[in-house]
Design a protein around this motif. Structure first.
Motif, PDB file in Angstrom:
ATOM      1  N   PHE A  51       7.523  10.225  10.375  1.00 12.34           N
ATOM      2  CA  PHE A  51       7.025   9.850  11.707  1.00 12.34           C
ATOM      3  C   PHE A  51       6.977   8.352  11.961  1.00 12.34           C
ATOM      4  N   ILE A  52       7.107   7.533  10.890  1.00 15.15           N
ATOM      5  CA  ILE A  52       6.802   6.105  11.080  1.00 15.15           C
ATOM      6  C   ILE A  52       7.739   5.411  12.064  1.00 15.15           C
ATOM      7  N   PHE A  53       8.915   6.030  12.355  1.00 13.39           N
ATOM      8  CA  PHE A  53       9.819   5.379  13.315  1.00 13.39           C
ATOM      9  C   PHE A  53       9.523   5.791  14.757  1.00 13.39           C
ATOM     10  N   GLY A 104      -2.546  -6.591  14.472  1.00  8.77           N
ATOM     11  CA  GLY A 104      -1.741  -6.999  15.626  1.00  8.77           C
ATOM     12  C   GLY A 104      -0.597  -6.069  15.956  1.00  8.77           C
ATOM     13  N   GLY A 105      -0.472  -4.946  15.241  1.00  7.62           N
ATOM     14  CA  GLY A 105       0.681  -4.062  15.489  1.00  7.62           C
ATOM     15  C   GLY A 105       0.352  -2.960  16.476  1.00  7.62           C
ATOM     16  N   ALA A 106       1.298  -2.656  17.357  1.00  4.43           N
ATOM     17  CA  ALA A 106       1.084  -1.575  18.323  1.00  4.43           C
ATOM     18  C   ALA A 106       1.824  -0.312  17.892  1.00  4.43           C
ATOM     19  N   GLY A 107       2.554  -0.386  16.784  1.00  2.55           N
ATOM     20  CA  GLY A 107       3.302   0.790  16.331  1.00  2.55           C
ATOM     21  C   GLY A 107       4.685   0.872  16.947  1.00  2.55           C
ATOM     22  N   LEU A 108       5.204  -0.253  17.430  1.00  6.02           N
ATOM     23  CA  LEU A 108       6.540  -0.243  18.049  1.00  6.02           C
ATOM     24  C   LEU A 108       7.591  -0.916  17.174  1.00  6.02           C
ATOM     25  N   GLY A 109       7.125  -1.665  16.150  1.00 10.00           N
ATOM     26  CA  GLY A 109       8.045  -2.481  15.342  1.00 10.00           C
ATOM     27  C   GLY A 109       9.176  -1.674  14.725  1.00 10.00           C
ATOM     28  N   LEU A 110       8.830  -0.551  14.080  1.00  8.12           N
ATOM     29  CA  LEU A 110       9.878   0.233  13.400  1.00  8.12           C
ATOM     30  C   LEU A 110      10.763   0.963  14.399  1.00  8.12           C
ATOM     31  N   ALA A 111      10.144   1.415  15.516  1.00 11.65           N
ATOM     32  CA  ALA A 111      10.954   2.096  16.544  1.00 11.65           C
ATOM     33  C   ALA A 111      12.027   1.138  17.059  1.00 11.65           C
ATOM     34  N   VAL A 152       0.815  -1.223   0.000  1.00 12.59           N
ATOM     35  CA  VAL A 152       0.000   0.000   0.000  1.00 12.59           C
ATOM     36  C   VAL A 152       0.853   1.280   0.000  1.00 12.59           C
ATOM     37  N   GLY A 153       2.111   1.147   0.335  1.00 16.29           N
ATOM     38  CA  GLY A 153       2.999   2.312   0.340  1.00 16.29           C
ATOM     39  C   GLY A 153       2.753   3.222   1.542  1.00 16.29           C
ATOM     40  N   ILE A 154       3.605   4.236   1.676  1.00 16.67           N
ATOM     41  CA  ILE A 154       3.506   5.172   2.811  1.00 16.67           C
ATOM     42  C   ILE A 154       3.408   6.581   2.224  1.00 16.67           C
TER      43      ILE A 154
END
Ligand code: ADP
Length: 479
Positions: free
Chosen positions: A394-396, A411-418, A385-387
């Protein structure tokens, strides 16, 4: 105060030198002129010898010649008896400077007669064969010299005092003006502390851009950064509580249901288990981030073959891929120093994101290349889908998700890229994300290559005696 004190000392020293030099020069001029007068009179005298007695003839008009210019002249014999006075002295018969009559060379001195200060120069009258016949004393008043000296002293003292006072005043005013913004800074800092309000700033209007102005600007910048950090921290806490509450609600709901049903139901138990797992994953991720922030993240430093690791991640991710085609692109050999488990976690985060955000039938490609400057570049590309470009910066960030509802469902909490970024950073590397809009995204991980070790092995010979003529074999080994 210091500035004025130094200025005062300089002015006093300067004044003393000027005053001393002027006084000396004025007195020398008087001495020279009096000495010349005395010598002129001596030069006009005549000597006569009669019956072994030497006579000295000085015409009276010569002695009077300088009366008009207020020079007093006296002539004395060598034995100290008076001979003649200039007419302006009247019948003053005492020597103007008795000390001068005891010397055999020219001398000068200050005397006070009838409250008048006089300068007296005494010149001896000596024959060509060195016989002392007498003295001519010439004197003049020191009034003019004293007047000039006093005027100079007055100018120096009043001028110096005025200069020191003026400097002190200007210094006080300008120091006050320069330090006023500092007072404002202090007041603002105190207000921030009292009111616990980081949104306040020092008003910069009218503050000159000098040292203090720059300090105020730097203070405002620091406040800006502090405010951002505090806000981020608050948001982070709110996000953590929210993320932990969601699985807890599900667990409590299912436990209630089980109790009411009075028995175990497979669906509820599965829900409880998966939510509990989600929670412990979240707590594990938070712990990792907290440890890396505090610098206490335990990190192994071993040679890791990235090509082997990439293939391992590729195999494991196949299970998640579903309808997405997972493939390997170009792959070089590369070894980095680091923690194998953490690097694997980094790769799995990127690959699982790529799979998660790529619809069925799309492609996810993994690649590894060695680049100039001794870097290994891991690339995870997808056709998903792209960003949007506006979201890229901000994605990190922690808990940042572009489409919150969709990613939570995934299932993502938004911590994976950080976490991925922190792992890259603690290995001395970085992650860059790029996206061609809806055409998919590319994540590049740059990691510094391990320095190549050069091992020198002696060639093994049947003859064990060392042979210096034989070269050693150089073996280049990775890692
Ligand atoms: P999450 O655990 O929610 O995936 P991440 O930190 O891994 O959190 O990612 C943050 C956000 O970045 C995701 O919610 C998603 O919106 C976006 N994102 C990450 N990777 C991709 C990708 N490959 N394609 C599109 N969007 C992505």
């Amino acid at each position: 105060m210091w500035y004025s004190a130094v200025l005062a000392v300089i002015i006093i020293l300067f004044g003393l030198v000027v005053y001393g030099l002027t006084a000396f020069t004025l007195l020398s001029q008087v001495d020279n002129s009096l000495s010349q007068t005395a010598k002129d009179i001596i030069n006009t005298s005549q000597m006569r010898r009669q019956l072994d007695v030497l006579f000295l003839l000085i015409p009276q008009q010569e002695v009077n010649r300088f009366s008009a210019s207020r020079v007093y002249v006296q002539v004395w014999r060598a034995n100290g008896t008076w001979v003649a006075n200039s007419e302006n002295l009247g019948d003053y018969k005492a020597s103007l400077d008795p000390a001068g009559l005891t010397r055999t060379h020219g001398s000068s001195g200050d005397v006070v007669i009838d409250n008048a200060r006089l300068r007296v120069v005494t010149e001896p009258i000596v024959t060509t064969n060195g016989q002392l016949l007498g003295y001519v004393q010439a004197a003049s008043s020191l009034d003019q010299v004293d007047l000039a000296k006093n005027a100079l002293l007055l100018v120096l003292v009043t001028g110096g005092l005025a200069a020191v006072l003026l400097a002190a005043m200007v210094g006080w005013l300008s120091a006050n003006r320069a330090l006023r913004p500092l007072d404002t800074i202090t007041q603002t800092a105190l207000q921030i502390t009292r009111a616990d309000d980081l949104s306040r700033r020092i008003p910069l209007a009218g503050v000159p851009q000098d040292e203090v102005g720059r300090l105020a600007q730097a203070f405002n910048d620091t406040l800006e950064r502090l405010e951002r950090l505090f806000n981020a921290q608050r948001r982070f806490l709110a996000d953590v509580s929210h993320e932990l509450r969601t699985p807890l609600t599900t667990i409590r709901g299912n436990v209630d249901l089980l109790r009411r049903m009075g028995g175990a139901d497979a669906t509820s138990l599965d829900a409880i288990q998966s939510e509990a797992e989600r929670m412990s994953r979240l707590v594990g991720d938070l712990l990792l981030l907290a440890q890396s922030d505090a610098g206490t993240l335990p990190l192994a430093r071993n040679p890791v073959e990235l090509d082997t690791l990439l293939l391992e991640v590729f195999r494991e991710a196949q299970v998640l891929a579903g309808g997405v085609v997972l493939q390997i692109g170009e792959i070089d050999q590369a070894v980095v120093n680091g923690d194998r488990d953490r690097l694997k976690q980094l790769l799995l985060n990127l690959v699982s994101n790529a799979i998660k955000f790529t619809p069925e039938g799309g492609r996810v490609t993994l690649g590894l290349a060695r680049t100039a400057g001794n870097w290994a570049r891991l690339v995870v590309t997808d056709t998903g889908v792209g960003i949007p470009p506006a979201e890229l910066p901000f994605i990190f960030e922690r808990f940042y998700r572009i489409d919150k509802a969709r990613t939570r469902a995934a299932g993502g909490a938004g911590l994976g890229l950080a976490i991925a970024q922190r792992i890259a950073q603690v290995h001395g590397g970085r992650i860059e994300a790029s996206s061609a809009g809806a055409g998919g995204s590319t994540f590049c991980v740059w990691l510094p290559l391990a320095p190549e070790r050069v091992v020198i092995e002696a060639v093994k010979l049947t003859d064990t005696r060392p042979n210096p003529a034989l070269p050693a074999r150089v073996v280049k080994r990775r890692g």
